[in-house]
Write a protein that holds these residues in place. Structure first.
Motif, PDB file in Angstrom:
ATOM      1  N   ASN B  78      19.801 -12.608 -67.257  1.00  0.00           N
ATOM      2  CA  ASN B  78      19.895 -11.279 -67.854  1.00  0.00           C
ATOM      3  C   ASN B  78      20.299 -10.264 -66.804  1.00  0.00           C
ATOM      4  OD1 ASN B  78      19.061 -11.791 -70.562  1.00  0.00           O
ATOM      5  ND2 ASN B  78      17.063 -12.287 -69.691  1.00  0.00           N
ATOM      6  N   ILE B  79      21.083  -9.292 -67.232  1.00  0.00           N
ATOM      7  CA  ILE B  79      21.380  -8.205 -66.309  1.00  0.00           C
ATOM      8  C   ILE B  79      20.581  -6.982 -66.747  1.00  0.00           C
ATOM      9  CG2 ILE B  79      23.648  -9.092 -65.692  1.00  0.00           C
ATOM     10  CD1 ILE B  79      24.911  -7.164 -67.586  1.00  0.00           C
ATOM     11  N   THR B  80      20.378  -6.048 -65.816  1.00  0.00           N
ATOM     12  CA  THR B  80      19.534  -4.893 -66.130  1.00  0.00           C
ATOM     13  C   THR B  80      20.285  -3.920 -67.045  1.00  0.00           C
ATOM     14  OG1 THR B  80      20.349  -3.588 -64.274  1.00  0.00           O
ATOM     15  CG2 THR B  80      18.494  -5.056 -63.834  1.00  0.00           C
ATOM     16  N   ASP B  81      19.530  -2.974 -67.604  1.00  0.00           N
ATOM     17  CA  ASP B  81      20.153  -1.967 -68.476  1.00  0.00           C
ATOM     18  C   ASP B  81      21.218  -1.186 -67.721  1.00  0.00           C
ATOM     19  OD1 ASP B  81      18.501  -2.806 -70.425  1.00  0.00           O
ATOM     20  OD2 ASP B  81      17.141  -1.078 -70.363  1.00  0.00           O
ATOM     21  N   ALA B 132      22.325   7.761 -46.574  1.00  0.00           N
ATOM     22  CA  ALA B 132      22.333   8.498 -45.312  1.00  0.00           C
ATOM     23  C   ALA B 132      23.736   8.966 -44.933  1.00  0.00           C
ATOM     24  CB  ALA B 132      21.767   7.619 -44.198  1.00  0.00           C
ATOM     25  N   PHE B 133      24.759   8.253 -45.417  1.00  0.00           N
ATOM     26  CA  PHE B 133      26.132   8.655 -45.092  1.00  0.00           C
ATOM     27  C   PHE B 133      26.811   9.335 -46.280  1.00  0.00           C
ATOM     28  CE2 PHE B 133      25.427   5.049 -42.150  1.00  0.00           C
ATOM     29  CZ  PHE B 133      25.590   5.745 -40.960  1.00  0.00           C
ATOM     30  N   GLY B 134      26.009   9.842 -47.207  1.00  0.00           N
ATOM     31  CA  GLY B 134      26.572  10.584 -48.330  1.00  0.00           C
ATOM     32  C   GLY B 134      26.907   9.724 -49.534  1.00  0.00           C
ATOM     33  N   GLY B 135      26.561   8.446 -49.468  1.00  0.00           N
ATOM     34  CA  GLY B 135      26.829   7.554 -50.590  1.00  0.00           C
ATOM     35  C   GLY B 135      25.683   7.566 -51.584  1.00  0.00           C
ATOM     36  N   ALA B 136      25.659   6.577 -52.463  1.00  0.00           N
ATOM     37  CA  ALA B 136      24.626   6.532 -53.484  1.00  0.00           C
ATOM     38  C   ALA B 136      23.896   5.192 -53.505  1.00  0.00           C
ATOM     39  CB  ALA B 136      25.242   6.803 -54.852  1.00  0.00           C
ATOM     40  N   ALA B 137      24.166   4.331 -52.519  1.00  0.00           N
ATOM     41  CA  ALA B 137      23.562   3.004 -52.538  1.00  0.00           C
ATOM     42  C   ALA B 137      22.194   3.027 -51.873  1.00  0.00           C
ATOM     43  CB  ALA B 137      24.471   2.014 -51.820  1.00  0.00           C
ATOM     44  N   SER B 138      21.198   2.476 -52.563  1.00  0.00           N
ATOM     45  CA  SER B 138      19.870   2.427 -51.964  1.00  0.00           C
ATOM     46  C   SER B 138      19.435   0.984 -51.724  1.00  0.00           C
ATOM     47  CB  SER B 138      18.854   3.141 -52.861  1.00  0.00           C
ATOM     48  OG  SER B 138      18.899   2.583 -54.155  1.00  0.00           O
ATOM     49  N   GLU B 139      20.089   0.050 -52.379  1.00  0.00           N
ATOM     50  CA  GLU B 139      19.744  -1.351 -52.144  1.00  0.00           C
ATOM     51  C   GLU B 139      21.006  -2.203 -52.247  1.00  0.00           C
ATOM     52  OE1 GLU B 139      18.139  -1.979 -56.716  1.00  0.00           O
ATOM     53  OE2 GLU B 139      16.730  -1.762 -55.054  1.00  0.00           O
ATOM     54  N   ARG B 140      20.952  -3.373 -51.625  1.00  0.00           N
ATOM     55  CA  ARG B 140      22.109  -4.256 -51.691  1.00  0.00           C
ATOM     56  C   ARG B 140      22.323  -4.689 -53.129  1.00  0.00           C
ATOM     57  NH1 ARG B 140      21.949  -9.339 -48.974  1.00  0.00           N
ATOM     58  NH2 ARG B 140      19.684  -9.129 -49.014  1.00  0.00           N
ATOM     59  N   SER B 141      23.574  -4.789 -53.540  1.00  0.00           N
ATOM     60  CA  SER B 141      23.792  -5.127 -54.948  1.00  0.00           C
ATOM     61  C   SER B 141      25.050  -5.963 -55.134  1.00  0.00           C
ATOM     62  CB  SER B 141      23.885  -3.854 -55.769  1.00  0.00           C
ATOM     63  OG  SER B 141      24.833  -2.988 -55.190  1.00  0.00           O
ATOM     64  N   PRO B 142      25.110  -7.136 -54.492  1.00  0.00           N
ATOM     65  CA  PRO B 142      26.272  -7.995 -54.705  1.00  0.00           C
ATOM     66  C   PRO B 142      26.482  -8.358 -56.172  1.00  0.00           C
ATOM     67  CG  PRO B 142      24.907  -8.862 -52.941  1.00  0.00           C
ATOM     68  CD  PRO B 142      24.148  -7.722 -53.556  1.00  0.00           C
ATOM     69  N   VAL B 143      25.395  -8.501 -56.927  1.00  0.00           N
ATOM     70  CA  VAL B 143      25.547  -8.885 -58.329  1.00  0.00           C
ATOM     71  C   VAL B 143      26.326  -7.813 -59.083  1.00  0.00           C
ATOM     72  CG1 VAL B 143      24.352  -9.362 -60.488  1.00  0.00           C
ATOM     73  CG2 VAL B 143      23.489 -10.348 -58.359  1.00  0.00           C
ATOM     74  N   THR B 144      25.897  -6.545 -58.894  1.00  0.00           N
ATOM     75  CA  THR B 144      26.593  -5.455 -59.572  1.00  0.00           C
ATOM     76  C   THR B 144      28.061  -5.402 -59.143  1.00  0.00           C
ATOM     77  OG1 THR B 144      24.528  -4.231 -59.602  1.00  0.00           O
ATOM     78  CG2 THR B 144      26.512  -2.981 -60.054  1.00  0.00           C
ATOM     79  N   THR B 145      28.295  -5.589 -57.843  1.00  0.00           N
ATOM     80  CA  THR B 145      29.672  -5.563 -57.345  1.00  0.00           C
ATOM     81  C   THR B 145      30.514  -6.641 -58.032  1.00  0.00           C
ATOM     82  OG1 THR B 145      28.755  -4.881 -55.236  1.00  0.00           O
ATOM     83  CG2 THR B 145      31.059  -5.532 -55.243  1.00  0.00           C
ATOM     84  N   MET B 146      29.916  -7.819 -58.195  1.00  0.00           N
ATOM     85  CA  MET B 146      30.653  -8.910 -58.831  1.00  0.00           C
ATOM     86  C   MET B 146      30.929  -8.605 -60.306  1.00  0.00           C
ATOM     87  SD  MET B 146      31.202 -11.076 -56.477  1.00  0.00           S
ATOM     88  CE  MET B 146      30.710 -10.769 -54.796  1.00  0.00           C
ATOM     89  N   LEU B 147      29.964  -7.964 -60.973  1.00  0.00           N
ATOM     90  CA  LEU B 147      30.172  -7.604 -62.378  1.00  0.00           C
ATOM     91  C   LEU B 147      31.322  -6.606 -62.492  1.00  0.00           C
ATOM     92  CD1 LEU B 147      26.455  -7.164 -63.526  1.00  0.00           C
ATOM     93  CD2 LEU B 147      27.965  -9.076 -64.037  1.00  0.00           C
ATOM     94  N   VAL B 148      31.362  -5.670 -61.543  1.00  0.00           N
ATOM     95  CA  VAL B 148      32.437  -4.677 -61.530  1.00  0.00           C
ATOM     96  C   VAL B 148      33.777  -5.386 -61.337  1.00  0.00           C
ATOM     97  CG1 VAL B 148      33.433  -2.765 -60.213  1.00  0.00           C
ATOM     98  CG2 VAL B 148      30.996  -2.764 -60.750  1.00  0.00           C
ATOM     99  N   ALA B 149      33.804  -6.342 -60.384  1.00  0.00           N
ATOM    100  CA  ALA B 149      35.044  -7.073 -60.111  1.00  0.00           C
ATOM    101  C   ALA B 149      35.504  -7.817 -61.367  1.00  0.00           C
ATOM    102  CB  ALA B 149      34.833  -8.057 -58.959  1.00  0.00           C
ATOM    103  N   GLU B 150      34.545  -8.440 -62.039  1.00  0.00           N
ATOM    104  CA  GLU B 150      34.889  -9.198 -63.240  1.00  0.00           C
ATOM    105  C   GLU B 150      35.512  -8.292 -64.299  1.00  0.00           C
ATOM    106  OE1 GLU B 150      31.677 -11.636 -64.830  1.00  0.00           O
ATOM    107  OE2 GLU B 150      32.564 -11.499 -66.813  1.00  0.00           O
ATOM    108  N   ASP B 151      34.885  -7.144 -64.538  1.00  0.00           N
ATOM    109  CA  ASP B 151      35.362  -6.283 -65.615  1.00  0.00           C
ATOM    110  C   ASP B 151      36.678  -5.597 -65.255  1.00  0.00           C
ATOM    111  OD1 ASP B 151      33.416  -6.944 -67.419  1.00  0.00           O
ATOM    112  OD2 ASP B 151      32.004  -5.475 -66.648  1.00  0.00           O
ATOM    113  N   LEU B 152      36.858  -5.256 -63.987  1.00  0.00           N
ATOM    114  CA  LEU B 152      38.152  -4.680 -63.585  1.00  0.00           C
ATOM    115  C   LEU B 152      39.252  -5.726 -63.758  1.00  0.00           C
ATOM    116  CD1 LEU B 152      37.309  -2.631 -60.353  1.00  0.00           C
ATOM    117  CD2 LEU B 152      37.885  -1.724 -62.599  1.00  0.00           C
ATOM    118  N   ALA B 153      38.960  -6.968 -63.349  1.00  0.00           N
ATOM    119  CA  ALA B 153      39.971  -8.024 -63.449  1.00  0.00           C
ATOM    120  C   ALA B 153      40.248  -8.382 -64.898  1.00  0.00           C
ATOM    121  CB  ALA B 153      39.530  -9.262 -62.678  1.00  0.00           C
ATOM    122  N   TRP B 154      39.302  -8.106 -65.772  1.00  0.00           N
ATOM    123  CA  TRP B 154      39.548  -8.296 -67.204  1.00  0.00           C
ATOM    124  C   TRP B 154      40.683  -7.368 -67.648  1.00  0.00           C
ATOM    125  CZ3 TRP B 154      39.088  -4.928 -71.380  1.00  0.00           C
ATOM    126  CH2 TRP B 154      39.142  -5.513 -72.656  1.00  0.00           C
TER     127      TRP B 154
END
Lengths: 249, 435
Positions: B78-81, B132-154
């Motif tokens: 399952n993926i999160t909301d 700390a560098f002005g981004g929005a990442a607070s935790e590592r998220s390879p899973v989310t990155t992969m989901l993004v890659a999948e949907d963009l490649a779709w």
């Protein structure tokens, strides 16, 4: 200035809906749900007003089941500040929803209520108008342009045969048409932030409204399938068919 | 007790019933009837008297078992909301923006500036950079990155690669860059105009092995001198920042090289697929890089760097394969031959079913590997399994997509032709099939 944006959870516009075997409604099992597209336009308009500095707070609200929280979160990811869910398992209908919204308008006293002109599931196109009537607020429906200034909102409306611009004194109700704006995509950072924004749940009883449906659905049927076209061999045959079968000339 | 009594009685009756004596006395019928009746009533007694059921009160509603609480990590796919919302948003973007522009981007061999600017609306760049560098990442998220890659490649694999390459660089800097490297490069990624950046690992040679690179980095005082050729480098001609893998005396390492450095040149090599990514060979001729530009300190995990890249390719393959599947199903249901939809033919239906099965297998292997990476567990083996399957099946799905559309599939009027070429790239990215 505070804006109230009521939204609705509906079947995603890409889904080909099917009627249930018992004809009691549309089959919703395993069907992708999404925010009504006109509601997205309403949220986008509120967010743009906030970016212009006209609006300070956007409250998004829906009347529906617990699962409608997903659409409230989406609205917050798009830029709404907080959300209210009026939780009910009843089949929601325009009058009931308008009454619930009236109660929320009294509680929140927003300066502007922006909502979609209609939901793509039952295409009623009534809730905004009913809300305006119940609260006594002026209404500007089918908006293709909205400008807020000096305690007034001017709304350019799409009407038959052209555009009509009306000026309403605030607080007012505006319903959005398709050409008002193009909603943005929720950005990843904003989706993560949406998780932390407040989402309150109230019951219809808390608001003192009764959402029992007033209109009874007797039967739901799919539209008749279109017949395949035919080829005619000659102009004479075409004219003959237009005259005698289609009876249009 | 009752059971025992009946048991003994029955044993006695059975003995009697089988005895010859009954026949001699002419009593068989009577005895058999007795045995039958007693057996029946005897069992009735047992079933009604051996147990009494007592109600444990009357609860308001029936008790059902709940689904198990979330995530025991074994087979919880399952993926999160939030991840679902991200997918919805990215997919809408892929559908509205990438798809309509895919053909033109493919023909032009580059992703337009408008598309890159539109993609910024998704905030992918912020998502790769720590707060700390002005981004929005607070935790590592390879899973989310992969989901993004999948949907963009779709939407379109070529443009997806062009959009994701800078994110890959930012992710690597976030995960392994030392304090100086992060402070120098990461803030730019969290700006309104993030730099174009890309990774260069693959090399144009048979049986490419990312652990035995032919591109060399020779130490020269407080600099390294890089020489060699890299292949399949997205945005090679336009990138402002490169992460280049090269062999040092201590094994493979990755160097942060700024665009425009002397000796760095993009070659000419129009690829067959993923053309919109602007991928070309990258030629390194005595490129001098300060030693401080070697990515990370001693904690740099080159193996994980390579494997995460591999998994990104797997995710891209899954996205485009899904696009093929989503396209051929309605096509085969509508396309008629011999008076019925071609999907009624088993040869067609089986091909589509295989496609769906293989696609799910690709997705599950990839997700498992990425999930382990996210949890900080070893994922080398899992990444290899995912890669091997994706390479083979993605190409097959691409081929089958063309085949199912028949003559149409062979023309540029239908997208399956482009998807075929894009998916073909998966077979060659990061070495051949039989590595």
């Amino acid at each position: 200035m505070k804006v109230l944006v009521p939204i609705k959870r509906v079947v995603d516009y890409n889904v080909k809906v099917r009627v249930k075997a018992d004809q009691s409604g549309v089959d919703l099992a395993n069907v992708k749900m999404a925010m009504n597209p006109f509601c997205e336009i309403a949220v986008e308009e509120a967010v743009r007003l906030k970016e212009k500095g006209v609006v300070t707070e956007i409250v998004v609200v829906t009347v529906g089941s617990k699962t409608a929280q997903e659409q409230l979160r989406t609205a917050m990811a798009l830029g709404a500040d907080r959300a209210i869910l009026v939780e009910t398992e009843e089949n929601t209908q325009p009058l009931g929803v308008a009454k619930a919204l009236k109660a929320l308008v009294e509680k929140e006293s927003p300066d502007l209520v922006i909502l979609g002109k209609q939901a793509i599931d039952d295409d009623n196109n009534q809730t905004g108008q009913m809300l305006a009537a119940l609260t006594g607020m002026p209404q500007g429906t089918f908006a293709s342009e909205v400008n807020v200034a000096d305690g007034k909102v001017s709304v350019t409306r799409e009407i038959d045969g052209g555009l009509q611009t009306v000026e309403l004194s605030l607080p007012a109700v505006v319903t959005t048409d398709l050409r008002l704006n193009e909603p943005r995509y929720a950005s990843l950072p904003n989706i993560m932030k949406a998780k932390k924004k407040p989402l309150d749940t109230v019951s219809p009883a808390d608001l003192g409204v009764d959402l029992t449906p007033r209109v009874k659905t007797l039967k739901v049927e799919p539209p008749a399938e279109r017949q395949a076209g035919i080829k005619v061999a000659s102009v004479e045959e075409l004219v003959d068919k237009l005259k005698n079968e289609a009876k249009v000339i | 007790m009752a059971k025992d009594a009946v048991g003994y009685a029955l044993t006695a009756l059975n003995k009697m019933a089988s005895s010859d004596l009954l026949d001699r006395l002419g009593l068989r019928k009577l005895a058999e009837r007795m045995a039958y009746t007693l057996t029946r009533t005897g069992f009735q007694v047992i079933t009604t008297s051996a147990r009494t059921f007592k109600s444990a009160g009357t609860p308001n509603r029936p008790q059902r078992l709940n689904t198990p609480g979330h995530t025991t990590d074994l087979f919880d796919l399952n993926i999160t909301d939030e991840q679902q919302m991200i997918r919805d948003s990215v997919k809408a973007f892929a559908d509205d923006v990438l798809r309509p522009r895919a053909e033109a981007a493919d023909a032009a061999s580059c992703t337009s500036e408008e598309t890159v600017a539109a993609a910024l609306e998704l905030g992918l760049n912020f998502f790769a950079v720590p707060e700390a560098f002005g981004g929005a990442a607070s935790e590592r998220s390879p899973v989310t990155t992969m989901l993004v890659a999948e949907d963009l490649a779709w939407g379109d694999m070529g443009q997806a690669v062009a959009i994701l390459a800078p994110m890959g660089v930012a992710n690597a800097l976030t995960q392994w860059g030392n304090a100086d490297q992060q402070a120098r490069y990461l803030p730019a990624f969290a700006s309104e105009n993030p730099p174009k950046a890309t990774l260069a690992v693959a090399e144009p040679r048979p049986l490419f092995d990312p652990l035995q690179l032919q591109t060399t980095a020779r130490r020269d005082g407080d600099h390294y001198v890089l020489n060699g050729t890299k292949s399949l480098v997205p945005l090679a001609a336009e990138a402002e920042l490169f992460l280049i893998a090269a062999q040092t005396d201590d094994g493979p390492a990755v160097f942060i090289v700024e665009g425009g450095t002397d000796g760095l040149r993009a070659g000419e090599d129009p690829s067959m697929g993923i053309r919109a990514s602007g991928q070309r060979p990258l030629l390194l001729d005595n490129v001098r890089v300060p030693a401080a530009q070697k990515l990370g300190d001693d904690d740099f995990d080159y193996r994980a760097f390579v494997d995460l890249g591999t998994l990104a390719w797997c995710s891209l393959a899954i996205g485009t394969s899904q696009a093929v599947l989503d396209y051929v199903i309605p096509y085969c249901n509508e396309r008629k031959a011999f008076g019925e939809p071609i999907s009624q033919r088993q040869a067609v239906a089986f091909l589509i079913a295989d496609m769906a099965i293989e696609l799910d297998a690709m997705r599950m292997l990839t997700w498992r590997a990425v999930c382990r990476a996210e949890q900080g567990k070893s994922f080398r083996r899992e990444a290899h399994l995912a890669r091997t399957l994706c390479k083979e099946k993605a190409m097959k799905i691409g081929t089958d997509g063309v085949q199912l559309l028949g003559g149409h599939g062979f023309t540029k009027e239908y997208p399956v032709e482009r998807w075929y070429r894009d998916l073909r790239a998966i077979g060659v990215a990061f070495g051949g099939l039989h590595l």
